[in-house]
Write a protein that holds these residues in place. Structure first.
Motif: not given
Length: 308
Positions: A41-49, A148-152
């Motif tokens: 959940t946090v990973t998805t949120t950080v990607i979006a942010a 945004a996606i790969a690094q997170n």
């Protein structure tokens, strides 16, 4: 990521997934109290942010600002979950690993802070160079998928060895005592933290002297740091950073008794990322400093060259 990095990552992935008798990702169960759900959940949120902030501000270093923070949060999700169900007969390795990762995060955050990395408009100089080398449309795709996606996803994946430890203790209900892999993990991580601290301090001191116009004659001639640890490795901090996360993987080895597994995919991705990033950094340095070509010939790229 260049083709050599991709081939390396694919090769390691095939190795760890084909190893017999290893815990598979499918065995990591998902329940309401599963820390993996919080991490995802946090990973998805950080990607979006990261994506939205980069898009709205034009600054693409927000993932860099998260780099030393989110792995600490993920680590403690597994560490605290393990402590809640740990047996006195077992070693709380996920919690111990979370403590070590916290020290890693504090040290790296401090180093990033003193270089101005947490300023709202602070951006890694390499993003601008890369941005200028691509069309706006291509860079936008790069920003979305890679920055945004790969690094997170990578920042999540490097903490998966702790998920293995948590799973062994809390789901498989196995009390695994302290063993040689634990000792190896702790010693390797602490040693790497010391190397990183020294290398980053040497680099910081060099740039402070450079900005103040107080470089030594030899330093002024070169324009870059080639003394201290940098006399043995061109990137001692990069080398120690990669080895640190290899050390973290040994905590999973301690839980399973296997030297490697799917949990190594995160560190394999990190090594591949550093390979491409180091190539890019050295390409910039070679074009900026005439003496860098000679430095490359005399000093190893990563593994320190020590002559007796």
């Amino acid at each position: 990521m260049d083709s050599a990095s991709l081939q390396y990552l694919l090769g390691v992935s095939r190795l760890v997934y084909s190893s017999p008798g290893l815990l598979s990702p499918a065995q990591l169960t998902f329940t309401d109290d599963n820390p993996l759900l919080n991490v995802i959940t946090v990973t998805t949120t950080v990607i979006a942010a990261v994506y939205v902030l980069g898009l709205s501000t034009g600054n693409h270093s927000f993932v860099d600002k998260c780099w030393s923070i989110v792995p600490v949060y993920y680590a403690w999700q597994f560490g605290l979950a393990e402590l809640s169900c740990a047996s006195p007969a077992g070693f709380p390795r996920a919690a111990v690993a979370a403590c070590i990762i916290t020290v890693w995060g504090l040290r790296l955050s401090y180093n990033f802070y003193r270089k101005g990395g947490y300023k709202w408009d602070g951006e890694d100089y390499r993003w601008e160079v890369l941005r200028n080398s691509m069309s706006p449309a291509l860079y936008h795709v790069f920003h979305f998928f890679f920055i945004a996606i790969a690094q997170n996803l990578l920042l999540t994946a490097i903490t998966l060895p702790l998920a293995v430890s948590w799973h062994t203790t809390c789901v498989a209900k196995k009390a695994v005592p302290f063993n040689g892999y634990d000792a190896l993990a702790i010693i390797a991580c602490i040693f790497c933290l010391l190397i990183e601290a020294v290398a980053d301090q040497e680099q910081f001191d060099f740039h402070q002297r450079k900005h103040a116009g107080r470089l030594h004659a030899s330093e002024k001639k070169l324009g870059f740091l080639a003394d201290g640890l940098f006399a043995f490795s061109r990137h001692p901090n990069f080398f120690a950073e990669q080895c640190f996360w290899v050390g973290v993987c040994f905590f999973a080895s301690a839980s399973t008794g296997q030297w490697a597994g799917w949990w190594c995919v995160g560190v394999a991705g990190l090594i591949a990322l550093f390979h491409g990033s180091t190539n890019f950094t050295e390409e910039i340095s070679s074009g900026k400093y005439p003496g860098y070509a000679g430095y490359k010939k005399s000093v190893n790229r990563l593994v320190p060259r020590i002559e007796f």
